[in-house]
Scaffold this motif. Structure first.
Motif, PDB file in Angstrom:
ATOM      1  N   GLY B 143    -102.786 -18.367  -3.394  1.00 37.69           N
ATOM      2  CA  GLY B 143    -104.083 -19.052  -3.321  1.00 37.69           C
ATOM      3  C   GLY B 143    -104.979 -18.383  -2.290  1.00 37.69           C
ATOM      4  O   GLY B 143    -104.477 -17.814  -1.319  1.00 37.69           O
ATOM      5  N   TYR B 147    -102.455 -21.160   2.436  1.00 37.70           N
ATOM      6  CA  TYR B 147    -101.918 -22.153   3.346  1.00 37.70           C
ATOM      7  C   TYR B 147    -100.508 -21.813   3.797  1.00 37.70           C
ATOM      8  O   TYR B 147     -99.643 -21.469   2.996  1.00 37.70           O
ATOM      9  N   GLN B 250    -104.503 -24.174   9.103  1.00 38.51           N
ATOM     10  CA  GLN B 250    -105.634 -24.851   8.468  1.00 38.51           C
ATOM     11  C   GLN B 250    -106.839 -24.903   9.402  1.00 38.51           C
ATOM     12  O   GLN B 250    -107.966 -24.684   8.978  1.00 38.51           O
ATOM     13  N   HIS B 308    -112.354 -30.218   5.348  1.00 37.30           N
ATOM     14  CA  HIS B 308    -111.425 -29.618   4.383  1.00 37.30           C
ATOM     15  C   HIS B 308    -110.012 -30.131   4.608  1.00 37.30           C
ATOM     16  O   HIS B 308    -109.101 -29.764   3.877  1.00 37.30           O
ATOM     17  N   ASN B 385    -109.303 -34.495  -3.690  1.00 31.13           N
ATOM     18  CA  ASN B 385    -108.672 -33.318  -3.116  1.00 31.13           C
ATOM     19  C   ASN B 385    -107.746 -32.623  -4.123  1.00 31.13           C
ATOM     20  O   ASN B 385    -106.967 -33.266  -4.797  1.00 31.13           O
ATOM     21  N   ASP B 386    -107.891 -31.281  -4.207  1.00 35.54           N
ATOM     22  CA  ASP B 386    -107.026 -30.472  -5.069  1.00 35.54           C
ATOM     23  C   ASP B 386    -107.186 -30.765  -6.556  1.00 35.54           C
ATOM     24  O   ASP B 386    -106.318 -30.390  -7.341  1.00 35.54           O
ATOM     25  N   THR B 387    -108.270 -31.416  -6.957  1.00 40.19           N
ATOM     26  CA  THR B 387    -108.497 -31.592  -8.389  1.00 40.19           C
ATOM     27  C   THR B 387    -109.606 -30.651  -8.844  1.00 40.19           C
ATOM     28  O   THR B 387    -110.241 -29.979  -8.035  1.00 40.19           O
ATOM     29  N   TYR B 388    -109.844 -30.657 -10.155  1.00 39.08           N
ATOM     30  CA  TYR B 388    -110.907 -29.827 -10.709  1.00 39.08           C
ATOM     31  C   TYR B 388    -112.290 -30.284 -10.267  1.00 39.08           C
ATOM     32  O   TYR B 388    -113.266 -29.547 -10.404  1.00 39.08           O
ATOM     33  N   LEU B 454    -105.211 -31.311 -11.916  1.00 32.38           N
ATOM     34  CA  LEU B 454    -105.053 -30.624 -10.639  1.00 32.38           C
ATOM     35  C   LEU B 454    -105.406 -29.152 -10.771  1.00 32.38           C
ATOM     36  O   LEU B 454    -105.103 -28.524 -11.787  1.00 32.38           O
ATOM     37  N   ARG B 455    -106.009 -28.608  -9.712  1.00 31.15           N
ATOM     38  CA  ARG B 455    -106.273 -27.172  -9.675  1.00 31.15           C
ATOM     39  C   ARG B 455    -104.955 -26.431  -9.463  1.00 31.15           C
ATOM     40  O   ARG B 455    -103.942 -27.032  -9.075  1.00 31.15           O
ATOM     41  N   ARG B 456    -104.982 -25.134  -9.713  1.00 33.20           N
ATOM     42  CA  ARG B 456    -103.837 -24.270  -9.433  1.00 33.20           C
ATOM     43  C   ARG B 456    -102.579 -24.686 -10.185  1.00 33.20           C
ATOM     44  O   ARG B 456    -101.467 -24.477  -9.704  1.00 33.20           O
ATOM     45  N   THR B 457    -102.754 -25.313 -11.349  1.00 37.74           N
ATOM     46  CA  THR B 457    -101.599 -25.678 -12.153  1.00 37.74           C
ATOM     47  C   THR B 457    -101.749 -24.939 -13.460  1.00 37.74           C
ATOM     48  O   THR B 457    -102.799 -25.016 -14.093  1.00 37.74           O
TER      49      THR B 457
END
Lengths: 202, 632, 107
Positions: B143, B147, B250, B308, B385-388, B454-457
């Motif tokens: 990513g 992180y 972070q 963030h 958070n962390d969604t599209y 979710l993003r990144r899936t």
């Protein structure tokens, strides 16, 4: 870096009347505050955490040798004096004293670096390396980056000393010495912070 | 001025004299050529990043597809994010800054021309270094904001993260060098009479962005050093087993990352603030307010990083404080939007391609800004958070914002860069395709994001209700691709055309239009003396009693012919000579970085490579310092 | 750093009279005294807060002496001060915030 007078070398002044290179150097130092700020913040964030989490030592209290580090801090402080004397000499046009004071500054810087090398070796003998614990990682990386800054400074000072002995640093070139001096003093004030915050504060 | 006798310099580093051809380009220190190099390189990376995005969209077009493996998918979204942020928007902005800053303030070049060349070469090598990971065991897959502790060797054992960390380190050096350079240039190299509050807004935004960079890059440099030390030398900064704290990463990342958001958007805002007045035939509405809100955004951009990190659990006090500061930063941004609208209001708008993109920028940025304010509400952000929904938000500000603004700038200044006009019809097609494709792609992401995608899936199950929207998004992405192809076609036919652009196609207001297009190497035959904000406009027009603009009878455009004539007789103008040393210095860095990655598998060969890189670096630096600025 | 001076014209002198070597030596003596004081403070048996405060005061004074006299900020153009103190203040403010947030979480 040189002043680029893109009009052919006879531009008298800049818009602010300040030297381009000097403005650059102060901007760089302002930026470097954030660099060392991040490193020091990392150290302070991890301070005491090894002990709190029951991780194996050595811990700071077991390895720091305050009298020894005080002596090397004193040496670096005095190198700031010799540096400012070198600048003062070339501003008066005294190239001979410039060379003497620059050489003195470089030698004091090298002594400080030697002291740091000795300190690091001693710590390693007591079992503290980069990998040992959070203290080892954050301490060596912080002081290592400071040491690298000192080393770059020594290289700059020695280069200017060589140029001066070739007659290529004259009174009108004092800005070159002044810039190296600003950098050198900055490295010194970073150590003032490190000495107090990392070594002396309980 | 004493110089080193040329015979004393080894032949391969003898002072280059060519201004054309390969040697001319690799040794150039002309800010306009460096700007062109930045622009072309950034556009190539834009194509690469775009192809990565298309592959991602193909994989997500339907549920349970296997166009890509999960790991390949991870690599693609990492490379897409890293590319678009660091190798496209930043260098594309830098291209405009390089080309325009000296011209807009009436200077012959930047303050440190060779340092400017160094910035470009370090940027190029950093980008190539990142992409070379494809040939050495795969791209980074953690990513784009890497992180911890995912970036530690335990979880990402390959070299991908190494390539990522080291190349970002190089890109940081490039940004720092050019930022110092631009600040000194803007403060010190202004033409007589060009006071700070007469500077064009784009030049102002260059200053603000440069200040943000010189303060924001150091924290991420340190963070990247810490990750690299963890990976190369076994330190424990992010080693959870030894008590390392992922939140440290972070903080340091977002201390950089949030100012970075403004680093990405402010240049586009500057561009739009130049386009809209020219296209409306009116001065910018509330110039000083636009400038000060830009500066205010820069300052406040430093106080919002932890928004963030709401889901970390920083505690109610910290969350409340950062939620408040985040809502406050919407104020200067909103002020700017009203200023742009006020500029167009009552103006004689010409809807040429630059105006379309600028208005598109304002509209899309409002949408992105509004979804941004919803993130400021910490409880809502916990849902988003962390969604599209997040993906939708930052594409509306970075694509709908930055990319639209940059395309607008390309159409607006293309005649200045090349002396030719881009085709208006294809430009219009480009704009509408881009606008429609963009909204098809990113609009539905708000919906699926709030519905929990979710993003990144790398895939999703059937029956989630997301499949139709995802198909729409994929179709939209390909419409964007067609729009970009239309732009490329436009560039090709324009390059082939022999029609020269008019001297002042947009009835512009700022100094860069005073000189010929493209400008001669020395920019201005005579450094202009500035008497007003919008100096060029005031040279063309005076005002009658009712405040209407009346063309000045005595105004004479400085055409190319005039300039060539003056150039022939203008021996007094001395420009600094080209140099190899920025390139040599820059070359040292990727060599050292490769050595660092070789040391674990190849031992001394790795250390040897590091030493070679260091020698190259020092050769470059010493050669640079010892050579005079210009050959007499 | 360049070895040759590109500017034939004399430099603009914004600086007012620089202090001479004598002042520099006096500053160095002050620095040495403050360092000694710092070290003594770290050894004597007072409560942690007082000792910490004392050391921080000495550190700040040393820092200010070097910056203002050796780096000439006291005599130089204010723009340089703005550049440097701006970066310094930002660093101090931001990292105090980070450390206090983290201290709250960790405790």
């Amino acid at each position: 870096m040189a002043v680029h007078t893109t009009t052919g070398g006879h531009e008298a002044t800049t818009s602010t009347g300040l030297d381009n290179r000097k403005l650059f150097m102060w901007l760089f130092l302002g930026s470097d505050c954030l660099f060392f700020g991040s490193l020091i913040a990392t150290y302070l964030m991890y301070r005491g955490r090894d002990e709190a989490l029951g991780k194996p030592g050595p811990h700071p209290a077991e390895v720091f040798d305050i009298p020894y580090t005080s002596a090397s801090s004193f040496i670096l402080l005095m190198s700031s004096l010799t540096m400012v004397l070198a600048l003062s000499a070339i501003q008066r046009g005294d190239v001979r004293r410039l060379r003497i004071w620059l050489l003195a500054t470089s030698l004091l810087g090298l002594t400080f670096l030697g002291g740091q090398a000795y300190e690091f070796t001693a710590f390693v003998h007591e079992g503290l390396t980069l990998r040992t614990n959070l203290f080892g990682s954050s301490f060596f990386v912080l002081t290592g980056f400071h040491g690298a800054h000192v080393a770059v400074g020594v290289l700059m000072l020695l280069s200017i000393t060589v140029l001066a002995s070739q007659g290529r640093i004259r009174q009108q070139d004092s800005m070159t010495v002044e810039l190296a001096g600003l950098y050198w003093h900055f490295v010194d004030i970073v150590w003032i912070l490190i000495f107090a915050l990392i070594y002396l504060l309980p | 001025m004493a110089t080193i006798p040329q015979a004393a310099v080894p032949g391969f580093l003898r002072r280059p004299t060519a201004t054309q051809g390969f040697v001319g380009w690799v040794t150039t220190i002309d800010h306009k050529k460096i700007g062109a190099l930045y622009g072309v390189t950034a556009f190539i990376f834009f194509i690469l990043g775009g192809v990565e995005a298309l592959l991602i969209r193909l994989q997500l077009a339907q549920p349970n597809l296997d166009v890509l493996t999960a790991d390949r998918y991870n690599q693609l979204f990492t490379m897409h994010g890293t590319t678009m942020v660091f190798l496209v928007v930043m260098p594309m902005s830098s291209a405009f800054m390089n080309f325009l800053l000296p011209l807009q303030i009436g200077a012959r070049d930047v303050a440190f021309p060779r340092l400017n060349a160094l910035s470009y070469w370090v940027f190029l090598f950093g980008g190539l270094f990142l992409y070379s990971s494809l040939f050495f065991g795969g791209a980074p897959n953690q990513g784009w904001y890497g992180y911890a502790p995912l970036t530690t060797k335990l979880y990402t054992p390959g070299h991908g993260v190494d390539f990522w960390a080291l190349s970002l380190q190089m890109l940081g050096i490039a940004s720092l060098a050019s930022s110092f350079n631009f600040i000194v240039t803007a403060l010190n190299m202004r033409a007589p009479g060009m006071t700070l509050l007469r500077m064009p807004v784009f030049s102002w935004m260059t200053i603000v962005v440069s200040f943000l960079l010189i303060t924001a890059v150091p924290p991420i440099s340190v963070a990247l050093f810490e990750v690299s030390f963890d990976r190369f030398f076994g330190t424990n900064f992010f080693n959870v087993a030894k008590g390392g704290d992922p939140i440290l990463w972070q903080h340091l990342f977002w201390l950089f990352g949030h100012p970075e958001v403004y680093i990405l958007i402010l240049p586009a805002m500057g561009i739009v603030s130049e386009i809209l007045p020219a296209m409306s035939g009116k001065p910018l509405f509330g110039y000083a307010v636009v400038v000060f809100s830009g500066v205010a955004i820069g300052f406040m951009g430093w106080g919002v990083w932890a928004h963030h990190m709401f889901v970390v659990g920083l505690g109610p006090a910290a969350n409340a404080a950062f939620a408040t500061s985040t809502m406050l930063i919407a104020v200067p941004t909103g002020v700017k939007i009203f200023n742009w609208i006020g500029t167009m209001w009552g103006g004689q708008l010409r809807f040429a391609a630059p105006a379309k993109f600028a208005i598109g920028f304002v509209a899309m940025f409002i949408i992105g800004g509004l979804s941004g304010v919803t993130h400021a509400v910490a409880p809502a952000d916990t849902q988003q958070n962390d969604t599209y929904y997040i993906i939708a938000h930052f594409h509306y500000v970075l694509f709908g914002g930055a990319i639209f603004g940059l395309f607008g700038g390309i159409y607006y200044w293309w005649p200045k860069f090349t002396g030719k006009m881009l085709n208006e019809g294809i430009g219009t097609l480009h704009f509408w395709l881009l606008l429609i494709g963009f909204n098809l792609t990113f609009g539905p992401m708000h919906v699926v994001g709030l519905n929990g995608q979710l993003r990144r899936t790398f895939t999703y199950a059937e029956g989630t209700g997301w499949d139709t929207w995802n198909l729409v998004e994929t179709i939209g992405a390909f419409v964007i691709a067609v729009a970009v192809l239309a732009f490329i076609y436009n560039v090709i036919i324009t390059m082939r055309s022999r029609v020269r652009a008019p001297h002042d196609p947009w009835d512009a207001r700022t100094l860069e239009w005073l000189t010929a297009s493209p400008p001669p190497e020395h920019n201005f035959d005579e450094i202009p003396v500035v008497h007003a904000r919008d100096e060029f406009w005031h040279r063309k027009y005076s005002e009658d009693e009712s405040g209407r603009a009346v063309p000045r009878p005595d105004y004479q455009p400085q055409t190319a012919a005039v300039v060539q004539h003056a150039h022939g007789s203008g021996h007094g103008i001395h420009m600094p000579s080209p140099s190899y040393f920025p390139l040599v210095t820059a070359l040292g860095l990727p060599i050292m970085a490769s050595g660092l990655m070789m040391k674990d598998s190849y031992g001394y060969a790795g250390w040897g490579t590091i030493a070679v890189g260091a020698v190259v670096l020092l050769t470059g630096i010493y050669g640079w310092c010892l050579e005079p600025v210009a050959e007499e | 750093m360049s070895t040759r001076h590109e500017q034939a014209a004399p430099e603009v002198h914004q600086e007012h009279a620089h202090p001479g070597p004598r002042t520099y030596v006096e500053i160095a003596v002050a620095l040495a005294v403050l360092t000694t004081l710092e070290v003594i403070l770290s050894y004597i048996n007072v409560n942690d807060f007082a000792r910490g405060l004392g050391i921080m005061i000495c550190m700040t004074l040393k820092f200010a002496l070097v910056v203002m006299w050796f780096m000439h900020l006291r005599f130089d153009n204010r723009l340089f001060t703005v550049m440097f103190v701006g970066g310094l203040t930002l660093a101090v403010a931001v990292f105090i915030a980070v450390l206090s947030i983290q201290r709250a979480i960790f405790a």
